[in-house]
Enzyme design. Structure first.
Site, PDB file in Angstrom:
ATOM      1  CE  LYS A   1       2.265  -0.858  29.398  1.00 55.51           C
ATOM      2  NZ  LYS A   1       3.447  -0.968  28.496  1.00 55.51           N
TER       3      LYS A   1
ATOM      4  CE1 TYR B   1       6.744  -4.023  31.444  1.00 55.73           C
ATOM      5  CE2 TYR B   1       6.542  -2.417  33.228  1.00 55.73           C
ATOM      6  CZ  TYR B   1       6.024  -3.051  32.100  1.00 55.73           C
ATOM      7  OH  TYR B   1       4.783  -2.690  31.627  1.00 55.73           O
TER       8      TYR B   1
ATOM      9  CG  ASN C   1       2.925   0.317  25.058  1.00 54.02           C
ATOM     10  OD1 ASN C   1       2.715   0.406  26.260  1.00 54.02           O
ATOM     11  ND2 ASN C   1       3.678  -0.632  24.524  1.00 54.02           N
TER      12      ASN C   1
ATOM     13  CG  HIS D   1       1.366  -5.456  30.845  1.00 62.18           C
ATOM     14  ND1 HIS D   1       2.629  -5.752  30.381  1.00 62.18           N
ATOM     15  CD2 HIS D   1       0.938  -6.565  31.515  1.00 62.18           C
ATOM     16  CE1 HIS D   1       2.945  -6.988  30.751  1.00 62.18           C
ATOM     17  NE2 HIS D   1       1.940  -7.500  31.448  1.00 62.18           N
TER      18      HIS D   1
ATOM     19  CD  GLU E   1       3.098 -10.155  33.440  1.00 58.77           C
ATOM     20  OE1 GLU E   1       4.139 -10.145  32.764  1.00 58.77           O
ATOM     21  OE2 GLU E   1       1.970  -9.918  32.952  1.00 58.77           O
TER      22      GLU E   1
HETATM   23  N1  UDP Z   1       9.158  -0.539  25.433  1.00 56.83           N
HETATM   24  C1  UDP Z   1       9.844   0.617  25.124  1.00 56.83           C
HETATM   25  N2  UDP Z   1      10.649   0.629  24.008  1.00 56.83           N
HETATM   26  C2  UDP Z   1      10.794  -0.459  23.208  1.00 56.83           C
HETATM   27  C3  UDP Z   1      10.101  -1.631  23.534  1.00 56.83           C
HETATM   28  C4  UDP Z   1       9.295  -1.649  24.650  1.00 56.83           C
HETATM   29  O1  UDP Z   1       9.739   1.612  25.830  1.00 56.83           O
HETATM   30  O2  UDP Z   1      11.526  -0.387  22.207  1.00 56.83           O
HETATM   31  C5  UDP Z   1       8.282  -0.567  26.617  1.00 56.83           C
HETATM   32  C6  UDP Z   1       6.796  -0.530  26.244  1.00 56.83           C
HETATM   33  O3  UDP Z   1       6.091   0.198  27.258  1.00 56.83           O
HETATM   34  C7  UDP Z   1       6.445  -2.000  26.280  1.00 56.83           C
HETATM   35  C8  UDP Z   1       7.274  -2.488  27.469  1.00 56.83           C
HETATM   36  O4  UDP Z   1       8.503  -1.767  27.342  1.00 56.83           O
HETATM   37  O5  UDP Z   1       5.063  -2.205  26.430  1.00 56.83           O
HETATM   38  C9  UDP Z   1       7.556  -3.970  27.490  1.00 56.83           C
HETATM   39  O6  UDP Z   1       8.137  -4.335  26.240  1.00 56.83           O
HETATM   40  P1  UDP Z   1       7.683  -5.665  25.494  1.00 56.83           P
HETATM   41  O7  UDP Z   1       8.666  -5.907  24.410  1.00 56.83           O
HETATM   42  O8  UDP Z   1       7.450  -6.743  26.495  1.00 56.83           O
HETATM   43  O9  UDP Z   1       6.312  -5.211  24.808  1.00 56.83           O
HETATM   44  P2  UDP Z   1       4.799  -5.637  25.110  1.00 56.83           P
HETATM   45  O10 UDP Z   1       4.820  -7.069  25.565  1.00 56.83           O
HETATM   46  O11 UDP Z   1       4.288  -4.691  26.168  1.00 56.83           O
HETATM   47  O12 UDP Z   1       4.084  -5.461  23.798  1.00 56.83           O
HETATM   48 MG    MG Z   2       5.906  -7.980  27.048  1.00 55.27          MG
END
Ligand code: UDP
Ligand code: MG
Length: 139
Positions: free
Chosen positions: A11, A51, A114, A117, A128
Site C-alpha cells: 500500500k 473496496y 496497514n 493487502h 482482485e
Molecule cells: N480499514 C480502516 N479502518 C478500519 C478497518 C479497515 O481504515 O477500521 C482499512 C484498512 O486499510 C484495511 C482495509 O480498510 O486493510 C480493508 O478492511 P478489511 O476489514 O477488509 O481488512 P483487511 O482484510 O485488509 O485485513
Molecule cells: Mg479485507
C-alpha cells in the site's frame, strides 16, 4: 485463477516508507512465487470499485483517499494454501493486534495505513487479480 493463488498490494504508506524490497523479500522467503507484479497508482474510481464491499463503512472515504495518494505495488502470488497462508503472513488488520513476525507488525503504523493487502478468499483472489492484470501479465 487457481485456488493456490492470492492477490496482494503493497500500500502507499509502505511504498512511501521504502519498504517494497523488504516486504517482497519476506514474501518470497515465505515460499510465495510472484506470478504477476506491477507498480501502479489507483484512481478514485479504481479504489471505490476495489473496496466497494466497504462503501457503507465509516472509514470508506479515508480508505479511498489513502489508497489513491501514491503508488502501490500489485501482485498475484502462488503457493499451496496461498490465501490463508498469506493472511497469516500479513497479520491482523490492526498492526497493534498483529502477531510478531507478520508484515503488518513490522511495517504498518495504524489500522488504516496497514502496509499490505491480502485477499480474504479464493473467490476474491481471482476477482482482485483480474481487476489488476490481463491474461498476458499472469505468469
Ligand atoms: N480499514 C480502516 N479502518 C478500519 C478497518 C479497515 O481504515 O477500521 C482499512 C484498512 O486499510 C484495511 C482495509 O480498510 O486493510 C480493508 O478492511 P478489511 O476489514 O477488509 O481488512 P483487511 O482484510 O485488509 O485485513
Ligand atoms: Mg479485507
Amino acid at each position: 485463477m487457481p485456488s493456490n493463488r492470492t492477490f496482494t498490494m503493497i500500500k502507499p504508506d509502505a511504498v512511501e516508507n521504502g519498504y517494497i524490497g523488504a516486504i517482497l523479500t519476506k514474501i518470497i522467503a515465505s515460499g510465495f512465487r510472484i506470478v504477476s507484479m506491477k507498480m501502479t497508482q489507483l484512481s478514485q474510481r479504481d479504489a471505490e470499485l476495489f473496496y466497494a464491499i466497504h462503501k457503507e463503512r465509516s472509514f470508506f472515504n479515508d480508505l479511498v483517499s489513502f489508497m489513491t495518494r501514491g503508488p502501490i505495488v500489485a501482485a498475484i502470488l502462488e503457493k499451496e494454501n496461498a490465501v490463508d497462508d498469506f493472511r497469516t503472513l500479513i497479520g491482523a488488520t490492526n498492526p497493534k493486534e498483529a502477531a510478531d513476525g507478520t508484515l503488518r507488525k513490522q511495517f504498518a503504523s495504524s489500522v488504516g495505513e496497514n502496509a499490505v493487502h491480502g485477499s480474504d478468499s479464493n473467490e476474491n483472489a481471482e476477482i482482485e487479480g483480474a481487476f489488476h492484470f490481463s491474461g498476458r501479465e499472469i505468469f
